[in-house]
Write a protein that holds these residues in place. Sequence first.
Motif, mmCIF file in Angstrom:
data_model
loop_
_atom_site.group_PDB
_atom_site.id
_atom_site.type_symbol
_atom_site.label_atom_id
_atom_site.label_comp_id
_atom_site.label_asym_id
_atom_site.label_seq_id
_atom_site.Cartn_x
_atom_site.Cartn_y
_atom_site.Cartn_z
ATOM 1 N N PHE A 234 9.116 -8.465 7.796
ATOM 2 C CA PHE A 234 8.517 -8.809 6.502
ATOM 3 C C PHE A 234 9.026 -10.168 6.051
ATOM 4 N N THR B 241 5.398 -2.073 6.360
ATOM 5 C CA THR B 241 5.290 -3.101 5.325
ATOM 6 C C THR B 241 4.034 -3.941 5.471
ATOM 7 N N CYS B 242 3.405 -3.938 6.659
ATOM 8 C CA CYS B 242 2.179 -4.702 6.865
ATOM 9 C C CYS B 242 1.451 -4.174 8.086
#
Length: 387
Positions: free
Chosen positions: A298, A149-150
């Motif tokens: 997240f 997600t990142c």
Amino acid sequence: MDPQTGGVCQAVRSIIHGLQQRGIINEVACLDHFPKPNYFNDEFEVHAFGTGKGPWKYNPTLRNWLHSHMSQYDLVIVHGLWQYHTYAVYQASKLKNLNAPRIFVMPHGMLDPWFQKISVRPVKAIRNWLFWLFAERHLINSADGLIFTCEIEKELSRIPFKPYKPHSERVAGLGVHDVPVFQESMSQAFQNKVDINGRPFYLFLSRISEKKGVDLLIESYTTLCTNWKDLDNPPPVLVIAGPLDSGFATRMQSLADEKLRNNALGKIIFAGMLSGEAKWGAFYGCEAFVLPSHQENFGIAVVEALACGTPVLISNQVNIWKEILADNAAIVARDTLEGTTELFERWTSLSNTEQLAMKTNAKNCFASRFTIDASSKVFLEQLSYGK
């Protein structure tokens, strides 16, 4: 897919919603027990095979279904780790008579080194190593790729386990959907659920677990109330919203009672799980959203708060903190008692004008980084490259 189990199921729903808007049909196979079909009124088909046995959630029904049906799909995304569903997918993918689709794994932060700190989770840390050696690593290292997600999640995932040799590492981001426009009925629904007696309030909305830093939150809020100078205007109430059916949640309620026993200004309300209009009334109505988590891959609730124009006070263990801080929509500190106390001190030191500016920044941050349309576009691109 039960919302009470945490943020992964909400992430799955958001991903599916975004992909459906781009013409991608999705179905979910899960280790849940639902009393009736379409239990959560989802807009996609859910195959629920029951919770399975033991901590690994062993369920041969899932394995048999995958053996029979997996070849019918173009692509499989495995969400989350450390349960039988990952090994079942690996077993099905290795069948000689199965034309296996492309397979990706989305860990949702479950490879974070925090979970392997023996002092925090001694039994589960050892269990995870055993699961890794005998099961998990097979899918991680044989799948077409891992989806994160990142960037911070991707970097942290390389640390705790060996051999760790995924075929590819892809950052696809994440967005949220169905954030409704504010309605007065939301405020009323929240007030019907939570009696704040007209006072302003801070909001914590998540699972009430050790990982979320709830003890730090209670301790630091007590310090805020103890040092409060304006006796005519008491400090905002602290609303802690989340399921109360755990031993840890019970201990946190006792801790709150103990800490505020001799403080007439402070007030902590354990609201239980908020949903629907009451949840959105909480997000829109609070002064700030607070999450001093020790590990947050997240933070869907963080992004939902931003979407409502609510500034967030978060630890630097929320993996998207850099992006939010860059937009001046957050106050960020360490995941310690001193750091959490600093969150409140820095927020209360802001002028009304500065707080209002941060609310505007929160909305802009969401619009530029975390809408479902933007995230689903990137997600689909990451699934497609190298095809």
